[in-house]
Enzyme design. Structure first.
Site, PDB file in Angstrom:
ATOM      1  N   HIS A  89       0.840  -1.200   0.000  1.00 13.84           N
ATOM      2  CA  HIS A  89       0.000   0.000   0.000  1.00 13.84           C
ATOM      3  C   HIS A  89       0.872   1.246   0.000  1.00 13.84           C
ATOM      4  CE1 HIS A  89      -4.206  -1.490   1.383  1.00 13.84           C
ATOM      5  NE2 HIS A  89      -3.664  -2.322   0.520  1.00 13.84           N
ATOM      6  N   TYR A 218      -9.222   5.619   7.473  1.00 16.98           N
ATOM      7  CA  TYR A 218      -9.365   5.917   8.906  1.00 16.98           C
ATOM      8  C   TYR A 218     -10.345   7.090   9.012  1.00 16.98           C
ATOM      9  CZ  TYR A 218      -5.065   3.238   9.981  1.00 16.98           C
ATOM     10  OH  TYR A 218      -4.113   2.259  10.132  1.00 16.98           O
ATOM     11  N   PRO A 310      -4.425  -0.074  18.702  1.00 17.90           N
ATOM     12  CA  PRO A 310      -4.223  -0.550  17.329  1.00 17.90           C
ATOM     13  C   PRO A 310      -4.210   0.556  16.266  1.00 17.90           C
ATOM     14  CG  PRO A 310      -6.446  -1.066  18.083  1.00 17.90           C
ATOM     15  CD  PRO A 310      -5.715  -0.524  19.261  1.00 17.90           C
ATOM     16  N   LYS A 314       0.879  -0.545  15.073  1.00 16.11           N
ATOM     17  CA  LYS A 314       2.307  -0.620  15.419  1.00 16.11           C
ATOM     18  C   LYS A 314       2.684  -1.846  16.259  1.00 16.11           C
ATOM     19  CE  LYS A 314       3.906   2.822  13.222  1.00 16.11           C
ATOM     20  NZ  LYS A 314       4.014   2.273  11.868  1.00 16.11           N
ATOM     21  N   TYR A 402       3.985   6.369  10.089  1.00 14.61           N
ATOM     22  CA  TYR A 402       3.126   5.250   9.662  1.00 14.61           C
ATOM     23  C   TYR A 402       3.932   4.180   8.928  1.00 14.61           C
ATOM     24  CZ  TYR A 402      -1.164   2.863   8.332  1.00 14.61           C
ATOM     25  OH  TYR A 402      -2.161   1.929   8.200  1.00 14.61           O
TER      26      TYR A 402
HETATM   27  C1  PHB Z   1      -6.270  -4.325  10.518  1.00 18.29           C
HETATM   28  O1  PHB Z   1      -6.275  -4.569   9.303  1.00 18.29           O
HETATM   29  O2  PHB Z   1      -6.683  -5.157  11.337  1.00 18.29           O
HETATM   30  C2  PHB Z   1      -5.771  -3.017  10.999  1.00 18.29           C
HETATM   31  C3  PHB Z   1      -5.237  -2.136  10.078  1.00 18.29           C
HETATM   32  C4  PHB Z   1      -4.774  -0.907  10.512  1.00 18.29           C
HETATM   33  C5  PHB Z   1      -4.844  -0.571  11.852  1.00 18.29           C
HETATM   34  C6  PHB Z   1      -5.350  -1.472  12.774  1.00 18.29           C
HETATM   35  C7  PHB Z   1      -5.824  -2.705  12.346  1.00 18.29           C
HETATM   36  O3  PHB Z   1      -4.402   0.633  12.248  1.00 18.29           O
END
Ligand code: PHB
Ligand code: APR
Length: 407
Positions: A89, A218, A310, A314, A402
């Site tokens: 990505h 997000y 989450p 990280k 990130y």
């Molecule tokens: C996930 O795909 O489970 C996931 C992706 C990004 C995050 C947290 C969880 O920041």
């Protein structure tokens, strides 16, 4: 190299004795990655895991790998499927105030990207590699306990099928997660813990449906945070912020789809494909760091030493950087007899841990609605988001963190 004897144990008074160089507690990604790197370097190790292999593989966790973590999977010899099936990505979307704004990770970070590949798959690949290379893993090992790690002769005891076992070793690696025995074996007086518990959880689902977007979204919304992620182009992983006392049974699939759609910009909600979920769970959010990460011949790595919320994904990546520093230190010790790397382990690991703790805490604060936020907090959050997407400096800082800070 120090002499060591491995293989068949000797029996004495109903205890099976064995010797290895590094005893690893926990077969999550941290323990398995460390074990594989050690095995590849000719350093003998045994992995002791409380649960069954099937149970370990049934846990659903995040799935965004920094380049450092992906490179370590390659180095372990377990990266083939990740390279073939993982999704690189180059960016993600921030959604708020009815719109969405792309963060160009690749452009802003000088050409870096992340790899979307589930942690369950990472664990599966490491397990398979360990099996192929003859590494010893003991699953369903109960009452695992490290001993005498403050002296020169540590050992670990455990029981399996009613038989007691003792493994004498040079070092113990505590890779047994937040609830494990390793950190708890250290006297309280030797450890300092720092913690923040957040006043909400994440309700997550997995469904066999194409992701709503080819990149992650997000979203900050007055009804709460939402995240659209994926495991593949046919499997979606979605989350919504929920109260901590909500129960999974209260969330039918229909309720989940209604809620996540309401939290996303209209164009995204309209094109979202829905379907039955096959996994649904609620996870609390916590920031936690235990200092130091070394106690004599016991090292903590991964979730055993620190937890991040989450947001930003990280957790797994921090486990990988701990393993980087610990493996390099152990390799140096066995190859050159130098303890410089292991002596510096805790300092190096914690320096990176705290930066990721800061980033995860900041991303959590910026994207969630807090019960006690108030009108002022709300305005500050809106200003933060607007600044993030309008300032190249601010977006660059987000992208740099990130994709992962250097090791
Ligand atoms: C996930 O795909 O489970 C996931 C992706 C990004 C995050 C947290 C969880 O920041
Ligand atoms: N004895 C032996 N094994 C134990 C014990 C114990 N007393 N307690 C826990 N374990 C095992 C757990 O069953 C688990 O398989 O230790 C393992 C720890 O693995 P993780 O919790 O996955 O932690 P870690 O390897 O540090 O991975 C860090 O991966 O799991 C995610 O949320 C975590 O994203 C983070 C990253």
């Amino acid at each position: 190299m120090r002499p060591h004897v491995v293989g068949q144990g000797t029996h004495r008074e109903d205890t099976v004795f064995m010797r290895t160089q590094v005893a690893i507690i926990g077969a999550g990604p941290a323990g398995l990655l460390l074990g594989q790197l050690l095995t590849n370097a000719g350093i003998d190790n045994v992995v002791l895991e409380l649960r069954s292999a099937d149970y370990v593989l049934s846990r659903v966790r995040a799935g965004v790998l920094e380049e450092g973590m992906a490179g370590m999977l390659d180095e372990a010899g377990a990266g083939r499927r990740m390279r073939a099936e993982g999704l690189p990505h180059d960016g993600f979307d921030l959604a708020f105030d009815g719109g969405h704004h792309r963060i160009d990770l690749h452009g802003l970070s000088g050409g870096k990207r992340v790899m979307v590949y589930g942690q369950t798959e990472v664990t599966h690949d490491l397990m398979e590699k360990r099996r192929d290379t003859g590494g010893l893993s003991v699953y369903e090992a109960v009452n695992v306990q490290p001993h005498d790690f403050d002296g020169p002769n540590p050992y670990v005891t455990y029981d399996k099928h009613g038989t007691s076992h003792r493994i004498d070793c040079d070092f113990v690696a505590g890779c047994d997660g937040f609830h494990g025995v390793s950190r708890r074996s250290v006297p309280d007086s030797a450890i300092t813990a720092y913690e923040r518990v957040y006043p909400f959880g994440w309700l997550g689902i997995l469904a066999e449906i194409p992701p709503v977007s080819h990149e992650l979204i997000y979203a900050n919304h007055p009804r709460g945070f939402a995240l659209c992620s994926m495991r593949s182009m046919t499997r979606s992983r979605y989350y919504v912020q929920c109260p901590l006392d909500d129960r999974v049974e209260d969330w039918s699939d229909d309720r989940f789809w209604d809620e996540i759609r309401r939290r996303l910009p209209a164009d995204v909600a309209e094109r979202m494909v829905t379907g039955p979920s096959f996994e649904k769970s609620i996870a609390p959010l916590r920031s936690f760091v235990a200092e130091p990460m070394r106690f004599g011949r016991l090292f903590l790595a991964g979730d055993a030493a620190h937890i991040v919320p989450p947001t930003g994904a990280k957790g797994l990546n921090l486990a990988a950087s701990d393993v980087r520093y610990l493996f390099d230190g152990l390799r140096e010790y066995y190859a050159d007899g130098s303890s410089a790397g292991i002596d510096d382990y805790s300092r190096r690991a914690l320096a990176r841990v705290w930066k990721a703790e800061r980033f995860s805490w900041w991303m959590t604060n910026t994207l969630h609605r807090f019960p006690d936020q108030g009108a002022f907090g709300q305005k500050i959050q809106e200003a933060e988001l607007n600044y993030l997407v309008s300032s190249r400096a601010a977006s660059t800082s987000l992208a740099e963190n990130y994709v992962g800070l250097p090791y």
